[in-house]
Write a protein that holds these residues in place. Structure first.
Motif, PDB file in Angstrom:
ATOM      1  N   ILE A 142     -60.394 -23.124 -24.724  1.00 59.22           N
ATOM      2  CA  ILE A 142     -60.548 -22.730 -23.321  1.00 59.22           C
ATOM      3  C   ILE A 142     -59.531 -21.662 -22.928  1.00 59.22           C
ATOM      4  CG2 ILE A 142     -61.519 -24.953 -22.606  1.00 59.22           C
ATOM      5  CD1 ILE A 142     -58.756 -25.683 -21.478  1.00 59.22           C
ATOM      6  N   ASP A 143     -58.580 -21.393 -23.819  1.00 60.76           N
ATOM      7  CA  ASP A 143     -57.544 -20.392 -23.557  1.00 60.76           C
ATOM      8  C   ASP A 143     -58.067 -19.018 -23.970  1.00 60.76           C
ATOM      9  OD1 ASP A 143     -55.340 -18.762 -23.379  1.00 60.76           O
ATOM     10  OD2 ASP A 143     -54.045 -19.995 -24.668  1.00 60.76           O
ATOM     11  N   ASP A 144     -58.687 -18.319 -23.041  1.00 63.22           N
ATOM     12  CA  ASP A 144     -59.289 -17.029 -23.358  1.00 63.22           C
ATOM     13  C   ASP A 144     -58.251 -16.011 -23.820  1.00 63.22           C
ATOM     14  OD1 ASP A 144     -61.771 -18.025 -22.672  1.00 63.22           O
ATOM     15  OD2 ASP A 144     -61.696 -17.269 -20.624  1.00 63.22           O
ATOM     16  N   ALA A 145     -57.137 -15.932 -23.111  1.00 63.61           N
ATOM     17  CA  ALA A 145     -56.112 -14.946 -23.466  1.00 63.61           C
ATOM     18  C   ALA A 145     -55.555 -15.222 -24.857  1.00 63.61           C
ATOM     19  CB  ALA A 145     -54.998 -14.948 -22.428  1.00 63.61           C
ATOM     20  N   GLY A 146     -55.242 -16.477 -25.132  1.00 62.18           N
ATOM     21  CA  GLY A 146     -54.703 -16.835 -26.437  1.00 62.18           C
ATOM     22  C   GLY A 146     -55.702 -16.599 -27.554  1.00 62.18           C
ATOM     23  N   GLY A 147     -56.958 -16.969 -27.308  1.00 66.36           N
ATOM     24  CA  GLY A 147     -57.986 -16.776 -28.326  1.00 66.36           C
ATOM     25  C   GLY A 147     -58.253 -15.317 -28.605  1.00 66.36           C
TER      26      GLY A 147
ATOM     27  N   SER B   9     -61.538 -25.967 -33.416  1.00 67.16           N
ATOM     28  CA  SER B   9     -61.420 -26.206 -31.980  1.00 67.16           C
ATOM     29  C   SER B   9     -59.948 -26.313 -31.629  1.00 67.16           C
ATOM     30  CB  SER B   9     -62.163 -27.483 -31.574  1.00 67.16           C
ATOM     31  OG  SER B   9     -61.442 -28.638 -31.960  1.00 67.16           O
ATOM     32  N   GLY B  10     -59.581 -25.814 -30.453  1.00 65.42           N
ATOM     33  CA  GLY B  10     -58.162 -25.780 -30.096  1.00 65.42           C
ATOM     34  C   GLY B  10     -57.392 -24.769 -30.909  1.00 65.42           C
ATOM     35  N   GLY B  11     -58.094 -23.759 -31.409  1.00 67.91           N
ATOM     36  CA  GLY B  11     -57.473 -22.788 -32.305  1.00 67.91           C
ATOM     37  C   GLY B  11     -56.528 -21.812 -31.635  1.00 67.91           C
ATOM     38  N   ALA B  12     -56.442 -21.831 -30.304  1.00 69.53           N
ATOM     39  CA  ALA B  12     -55.502 -20.944 -29.617  1.00 69.53           C
ATOM     40  C   ALA B  12     -54.162 -21.618 -29.340  1.00 69.53           C
ATOM     41  CB  ALA B  12     -56.112 -20.449 -28.303  1.00 69.53           C
ATOM     42  N   THR B  13     -54.045 -22.914 -29.663  1.00 69.20           N
ATOM     43  CA  THR B  13     -52.773 -23.616 -29.505  1.00 69.20           C
ATOM     44  C   THR B  13     -51.830 -23.232 -30.640  1.00 69.20           C
ATOM     45  OG1 THR B  13     -53.491 -25.506 -30.831  1.00 69.20           O
ATOM     46  CG2 THR B  13     -53.992 -25.568 -28.461  1.00 69.20           C
TER      47      THR B  13
ATOM     48  N   ALA C 293     -57.683 -13.162 -32.084  1.00 71.28           N
ATOM     49  CA  ALA C 293     -58.745 -12.347 -32.675  1.00 71.28           C
ATOM     50  C   ALA C 293     -58.268 -10.920 -32.915  1.00 71.28           C
ATOM     51  CB  ALA C 293     -59.976 -12.363 -31.770  1.00 71.28           C
ATOM     52  N   ALA C 294     -57.505 -10.380 -31.972  1.00 73.56           N
ATOM     53  CA  ALA C 294     -56.970  -9.025 -32.150  1.00 73.56           C
ATOM     54  C   ALA C 294     -55.970  -8.977 -33.297  1.00 73.56           C
ATOM     55  CB  ALA C 294     -56.310  -8.560 -30.857  1.00 73.56           C
ATOM     56  N   GLU C 295     -55.191 -10.038 -33.448  1.00 77.15           N
ATOM     57  CA  GLU C 295     -54.188 -10.108 -34.521  1.00 77.15           C
ATOM     58  C   GLU C 295     -54.836 -10.183 -35.905  1.00 77.15           C
ATOM     59  OE1 GLU C 295     -51.339 -13.565 -36.405  1.00 77.15           O
ATOM     60  OE2 GLU C 295     -51.632 -13.576 -34.232  1.00 77.15           O
ATOM     61  N   LEU C 296     -55.897 -10.991 -36.038  1.00 75.51           N
ATOM     62  CA  LEU C 296     -56.452 -11.284 -37.358  1.00 75.51           C
ATOM     63  C   LEU C 296     -57.686 -10.463 -37.702  1.00 75.51           C
ATOM     64  CD1 LEU C 296     -55.910 -15.148 -37.391  1.00 75.51           C
ATOM     65  CD2 LEU C 296     -54.540 -13.384 -38.500  1.00 75.51           C
ATOM     66  N   GLY C 297     -58.208  -9.720 -36.735  1.00 75.75           N
ATOM     67  CA  GLY C 297     -59.282  -8.794 -37.036  1.00 75.75           C
ATOM     68  C   GLY C 297     -60.633  -9.456 -37.240  1.00 75.75           C
ATOM     69  N   PRO C 298     -61.525  -8.814 -38.011  1.00 78.12           N
ATOM     70  CA  PRO C 298     -62.902  -9.283 -38.119  1.00 78.12           C
ATOM     71  C   PRO C 298     -63.075 -10.629 -38.803  1.00 78.12           C
ATOM     72  CG  PRO C 298     -62.483  -7.464 -39.633  1.00 78.12           C
ATOM     73  CD  PRO C 298     -61.301  -7.547 -38.731  1.00 78.12           C
ATOM     74  N   ALA C 299     -62.038 -11.141 -39.438  1.00 76.57           N
ATOM     75  CA  ALA C 299     -62.133 -12.454 -40.083  1.00 76.57           C
ATOM     76  C   ALA C 299     -62.113 -13.587 -39.067  1.00 76.57           C
ATOM     77  CB  ALA C 299     -60.999 -12.645 -41.080  1.00 76.57           C
ATOM     78  N   LEU C 300     -61.791 -13.277 -37.810  1.00 67.25           N
ATOM     79  CA  LEU C 300     -61.712 -14.331 -36.796  1.00 67.25           C
ATOM     80  C   LEU C 300     -62.463 -13.919 -35.532  1.00 67.25           C
ATOM     81  CD1 LEU C 300     -58.840 -16.671 -35.949  1.00 67.25           C
ATOM     82  CD2 LEU C 300     -59.844 -15.380 -34.062  1.00 67.25           C
ATOM     83  N   ARG C 301     -63.280 -14.816 -35.042  1.00 65.83           N
ATOM     84  CA  ARG C 301     -63.967 -14.632 -33.765  1.00 65.83           C
ATOM     85  C   ARG C 301     -63.501 -15.708 -32.794  1.00 65.83           C
ATOM     86  NH1 ARG C 301     -68.878 -11.774 -34.480  1.00 65.83           N
ATOM     87  NH2 ARG C 301     -68.582 -10.358 -36.244  1.00 65.83           N
TER      88      ARG C 301
ATOM     89  N   SER D  70     -45.133 -27.714 -30.732  1.00 66.29           N
ATOM     90  CA  SER D  70     -46.453 -27.442 -30.167  1.00 66.29           C
ATOM     91  C   SER D  70     -46.299 -26.911 -28.755  1.00 66.29           C
ATOM     92  CB  SER D  70     -47.278 -28.732 -30.133  1.00 66.29           C
ATOM     93  OG  SER D  70     -46.637 -29.703 -29.310  1.00 66.29           O
ATOM     94  N   GLY D  71     -47.418 -26.530 -28.167  1.00 64.96           N
ATOM     95  CA  GLY D  71     -47.387 -26.024 -26.804  1.00 64.96           C
ATOM     96  C   GLY D  71     -46.854 -27.052 -25.822  1.00 64.96           C
ATOM     97  N   VAL D  72     -47.197 -28.313 -26.035  1.00 64.21           N
ATOM     98  CA  VAL D  72     -46.739 -29.373 -25.131  1.00 64.21           C
ATOM     99  C   VAL D  72     -45.220 -29.519 -25.204  1.00 64.21           C
ATOM    100  CG1 VAL D  72     -46.810 -31.843 -24.664  1.00 64.21           C
ATOM    101  CG2 VAL D  72     -48.917 -30.619 -25.203  1.00 64.21           C
ATOM    102  N   LEU D  73     -44.678 -29.605 -26.428  1.00 59.81           N
ATOM    103  CA  LEU D  73     -43.219 -29.747 -26.557  1.00 59.81           C
ATOM    104  C   LEU D  73     -42.493 -28.492 -26.083  1.00 59.81           C
ATOM    105  CD1 LEU D  73     -42.862 -31.587 -29.988  1.00 59.81           C
ATOM    106  CD2 LEU D  73     -42.606 -32.529 -27.684  1.00 59.81           C
ATOM    107  N   ASP D  74     -43.090 -27.346 -26.328  1.00 59.14           N
ATOM    108  CA  ASP D  74     -42.513 -26.088 -25.850  1.00 59.14           C
ATOM    109  C   ASP D  74     -42.413 -26.104 -24.330  1.00 59.14           C
ATOM    110  OD1 ASP D  74     -41.613 -23.490 -25.673  1.00 59.14           O
ATOM    111  OD2 ASP D  74     -43.576 -22.594 -25.996  1.00 59.14           O
ATOM    112  N   GLN D  75     -43.485 -26.573 -23.700  1.00 60.64           N
ATOM    113  CA  GLN D  75     -43.536 -26.574 -22.234  1.00 60.64           C
ATOM    114  C   GLN D  75     -42.551 -27.566 -21.630  1.00 60.64           C
ATOM    115  OE1 GLN D  75     -47.435 -27.423 -20.686  1.00 60.64           O
ATOM    116  NE2 GLN D  75     -46.798 -27.310 -18.560  1.00 60.64           N
ATOM    117  N   ILE D  76     -42.569 -28.803 -22.126  1.00 60.04           N
ATOM    118  CA  ILE D  76     -41.744 -29.827 -21.474  1.00 60.04           C
ATOM    119  C   ILE D  76     -40.257 -29.658 -21.793  1.00 60.04           C
ATOM    120  CG2 ILE D  76     -43.635 -31.473 -21.417  1.00 60.04           C
ATOM    121  CD1 ILE D  76     -42.418 -32.938 -23.743  1.00 60.04           C
TER     122      ILE D  76
END
Length: 260
Positions: free
Chosen positions: A38-43, A12-16, A47-55, A184-190
């Motif tokens: 919940i991050d559809d674009a990131g997820g 869970s949270g695998g797109a962060t 998936a495109a990067e890692l291929g069939p091993a990741l959904r 992380s995404g939070v530190l990157d953002q702030i």
């Protein structure tokens, strides 16, 4: 690490940033992964990067039907579930000004959702499986202006201990990792993407004098899932560069100053 090849992990949270590092590490070890986020674009990009091993499965941990669908999707895609790694969290925290809705959302995503994900996955998990929850150094110290997030992470650590006890009979281990300041995404953002600035601010809080990298947290997660950790359960592994062990005096020498 032994015991990961051909296994299946829900992250869970695998797109962060940290979650994606965990997902990549599992795939590199020969495992397959379902990323719940919940991050559809990131997820989808992962998936495109890692291929069939990741959904990727869109999953809001605050929505019961989506948690149920996540577990069903992992079982349908891969035919088994071996590991549940709960990275997902929200930072809806304004300290003493935190609203009721923010409190509710924080516990729904950070505590209740991960607990339900484990509950629903367990019937599909065989002996030798493992759960890894994400705690935080925030769970054990007072931090100005932060009430909700540390409270949820303290709850996660207690949840982990209880899960470890109750799941032991089924041969399922449950542990937690508690990162210190990690890029992380939070530190990157702030910080506006200024990692050097974050390093400078955080340096005094960590014995090793730097923040963590997502891959370092991922390696700790994989260790706890691997056969190398087969006698470890109910533990909280600090992946924090010495943050939790460093007291208020930090690296200062006040006694020497008194003697001088």
């Amino acid at each position: 690490m032994r015991g990961l090849e051909n296994k299946v992990a829900i992250v869970s949270g695998g797109a962060t940033l940290i979650g994606a590092a965990v997902a990549r590490a599992f795939v590199a070890a020969g495992a397959r992964v379902l990323v719940a986020d919940i991050d559809d674009a990131g997820g989808q990009a992962l998936a495109a990067e890692l291929g069939p091993a990741l959904r990727f499965q869109h999953t809001d941990l605050a929505v019961e039907a989506e948690v149920e669908a996540c577990v069903a999707a992992a079982q349908a895609a891969f035919g088994r579930i071996d590991f549940v790694v709960n990275v997902a969290a929200v930072y809806a925290d304004q300290g003493p000004a935190t609203t009721r809705d923010e409190w509710t959302r924080s516990f729904a995503v950070n505590v209740i959702g991960p607990a339900r994900l484990v509950q629903l996955a367990c019937p599909h998990m065989a002996p030798g499986s493992a759960v890894v929850n994400f705690g935080s150094t925030s769970a054990g110290v007072a931090q100005a202006g932060r009430w909700a997030y540390p409270a949820t992470k303290a709850a996660v650590l207690q949840l982990t201990r209880s899960q470890a006890l109750d799941l032991a009979a089924a041969g399922i281990r449950a542990n937690a990792v508690s990162p210190g300041w990690t890029w992380s995404g939070v530190l990157d953002q702030i910080s506006g993407g200024d990692r050097a600035r974050v390093e400078a601010v955080a340096r005094p809080f960590h014995m090793l004098g730097r923040i963590g990298d997502p891959t370092e947290v991922a390696e700790a997660v994989l260790f706890l899932c691997s056969d190398h950790a087969r006698f470890i359960t109910g533990a909280n592994l600090a992946v924090d560069g010495g943050y939790a062990a460093l007291g208020p005096e930090q690296g200062l020498t006040p006694i020497l100053e008194l003697l001088s």
